[in-house]
Design a protein around this motif. Structure first.
Motif, PDB file in Angstrom:
ATOM      1  N   ALA A   1       0.797  -1.208  -0.033  1.00 54.20           N
ATOM      2  CA  ALA A   1       0.108  -0.295   0.288  1.00 54.20           C
ATOM      3  C   ALA A   1       1.070   1.443   0.414  1.00 54.20           C
ATOM      4  N   VAL A   2       2.087   1.489   1.104  1.00 52.54           N
ATOM      5  CA  VAL A   2       2.753   2.190   0.525  1.00 52.54           C
ATOM      6  C   VAL A   2       3.376   2.759  -0.213  1.00 52.54           C
ATOM      7  N   GLU A   3       3.772   1.519  -1.136  1.00 59.67           N
ATOM      8  CA  GLU A   3       4.759   1.219  -2.586  1.00 59.67           C
ATOM      9  C   GLU A   3       3.350   2.309  -3.568  1.00 59.67           C
ATOM     10  N   ARG A   4       2.523   1.700  -3.442  1.00 62.43           N
ATOM     11  CA  ARG A   4       1.090   2.292  -4.044  1.00 62.43           C
ATOM     12  C   ARG A   4       0.630   3.639  -3.892  1.00 62.43           C
ATOM     13  N   TYR A   5       0.619   4.050  -2.669  1.00 59.18           N
ATOM     14  CA  TYR A   5       0.833   5.768  -2.693  1.00 59.18           C
ATOM     15  C   TYR A   5       2.031   6.037  -2.754  1.00 59.18           C
ATOM     16  N   LEU A   6       2.744   6.251  -2.962  1.00 58.91           N
ATOM     17  CA  LEU A   6       3.692   6.911  -3.269  1.00 58.91           C
ATOM     18  C   LEU A   6       4.107   6.958  -4.613  1.00 58.91           C
ATOM     19  N   SER A   7       3.871   5.948  -5.362  1.00 58.54           N
ATOM     20  CA  SER A   7       3.689   6.191  -7.195  1.00 58.54           C
ATOM     21  C   SER A   7       2.319   7.143  -7.302  1.00 58.54           C
TER      22      SER A   7
ATOM     23  N   ALA B   1       2.924  12.567  -4.155  1.00 59.83           N
ATOM     24  CA  ALA B   1       3.081  12.480  -3.496  1.00 59.83           C
ATOM     25  C   ALA B   1       5.109  12.275  -3.458  1.00 59.83           C
ATOM     26  N   ALA B   2       5.353  12.580  -5.120  1.00 58.10           N
ATOM     27  CA  ALA B   2       6.475  12.576  -5.364  1.00 58.10           C
ATOM     28  C   ALA B   2       7.651  12.887  -4.804  1.00 58.10           C
ATOM     29  N   ASP B   3       7.186  14.148  -3.880  1.00 59.82           N
ATOM     30  CA  ASP B   3       8.523  14.250  -2.255  1.00 59.82           C
ATOM     31  C   ASP B   3       8.789  13.241  -1.322  1.00 59.82           C
ATOM     32  N   MET B   4       7.777  12.378  -1.192  1.00 59.58           N
ATOM     33  CA  MET B   4       7.655  11.674   0.400  1.00 59.58           C
ATOM     34  C   MET B   4       8.972  10.643  -0.168  1.00 59.58           C
ATOM     35  N   LEU B   5       8.933  10.376   0.587  1.00 61.09           N
ATOM     36  CA  LEU B   5      10.108   8.783   1.116  1.00 61.09           C
ATOM     37  C   LEU B   5       9.253   7.922   2.025  1.00 61.09           C
ATOM     38  N   GLY B   6       8.249   8.280   2.363  1.00 59.63           N
ATOM     39  CA  GLY B   6       7.261   7.023   3.254  1.00 59.63           C
ATOM     40  C   GLY B   6       8.118   6.436   4.413  1.00 59.63           C
TER      41      GLY B   6
ATOM     42  N   TYR C   1       0.873  11.715   5.260  1.00 58.60           N
ATOM     43  CA  TYR C   1      -0.018  11.111   4.019  1.00 58.60           C
ATOM     44  C   TYR C   1      -1.206  10.711   4.261  1.00 58.60           C
ATOM     45  N   LEU C   2      -2.000  11.009   3.884  1.00 58.72           N
ATOM     46  CA  LEU C   2      -3.338  10.760   3.618  1.00 58.72           C
ATOM     47  C   LEU C   2      -3.717   9.897   2.115  1.00 58.72           C
ATOM     48  N   ASP C   3      -4.418   8.936   1.963  1.00 62.23           N
ATOM     49  CA  ASP C   3      -4.670   8.859   0.826  1.00 62.23           C
ATOM     50  C   ASP C   3      -6.239   9.523   0.721  1.00 62.23           C
ATOM     51  N   PRO C   4      -6.287  10.381  -0.778  1.00 57.39           N
ATOM     52  CA  PRO C   4      -6.767  11.096  -0.817  1.00 57.39           C
ATOM     53  C   PRO C   4      -7.840  10.748  -1.336  1.00 57.39           C
ATOM     54  N   ALA C   5      -8.620   9.562  -0.883  1.00 59.78           N
ATOM     55  CA  ALA C   5     -10.059   9.299  -0.786  1.00 59.78           C
ATOM     56  C   ALA C   5     -10.192  10.611   0.410  1.00 59.78           C
ATOM     57  N   TYR C   6      -9.904  10.157   1.773  1.00 58.39           N
ATOM     58  CA  TYR C   6     -10.112  10.932   3.022  1.00 58.39           C
ATOM     59  C   TYR C   6      -9.534  11.967   3.793  1.00 58.39           C
ATOM     60  N   ARG C   7      -9.116  12.605   2.706  1.00 52.76           N
ATOM     61  CA  ARG C   7      -8.171  14.259   2.455  1.00 52.76           C
ATOM     62  C   ARG C   7      -8.995  14.995   3.500  1.00 52.76           C
TER      63      ARG C   7
END
Length: 159
Positions: free
Chosen positions: A19-25, A29-34, A85-91
């Motif tokens: 899930a983290v890899e999916r979110y970071l893709s 989230a381009a500037d995030m490291l996770g 980070y939060l899934d865009p669906a819940y922001r």
């Protein structure tokens, strides 16, 4: 904030890592490291996995620091919240407010009311974030200070 959310210690399963890899893709989230690429060691007491119905939907990552915001505060415990980070669906749900409140409350309980919570926000969200901070976190904060700074790159942290 939905009761279906939980703020748990940052322990990631194989499904969470996917899930983290999916979110970071996501380009947003381009500037995030996770949670597993941070250069600094995470403060596990204040770094959390955000879950909704048991599924990872985000994270809040923190590190302990003694880097003072002002010289007079060098001996005051500080937690720097590195990445959220939060899934865009819940922001728009208020879940992230709950995550910060959870961490700030734990920080206050552990280090006392004089400890410092440091977090960063982008220039385009700053007025909303300052208003939100003043409104939502007043119960756990005796003072809120805003320090404006600029860097030539997004990866540059201030101060």
């Amino acid at each position: 904030m939905p009761r279906s959310c939980s703020f748990e210690p940052l322990e990631l399963s194989a499904a969470d890592i996917e899930a983290v890899e999916r979110y970071l893709s996501d380009p947003e989230a381009a500037d995030m490291l996770g949670p597993f690429r941070q250069a600094e060691p995470l403060a596990l007491d204040f770094s959390i996995a955000i879950r909704r119905h048991g599924q990872l939907v985000g994270w809040l990552l923190a590190t302990e620091t003694r880097h003072p915001l002002i010289e007079a505060s060098s001996d005051v415990p500080a937690i720097r919240y590195l990445e959220a980070y939060l899934d865009p669906a819940y922001r728009q749900s208020g879940i992230m407010v709950g995550a910060y409140y959870h961490c700030y409350s734990r920080q206050m309980a552990r280090f006392g009311r004089d400890s410092i919570a440091i977090y960063y926000t982008s220039h385009d969200s700053r007025p909303r974030m300052v208003a939100l901070t003043l409104r939502r976190f007043a119960p756990v904060a005796e003072r809120v200070e805003t320090i404006l700074c600029a860097g030539s790159r997004l990866s540059v942290f201030c101060p």
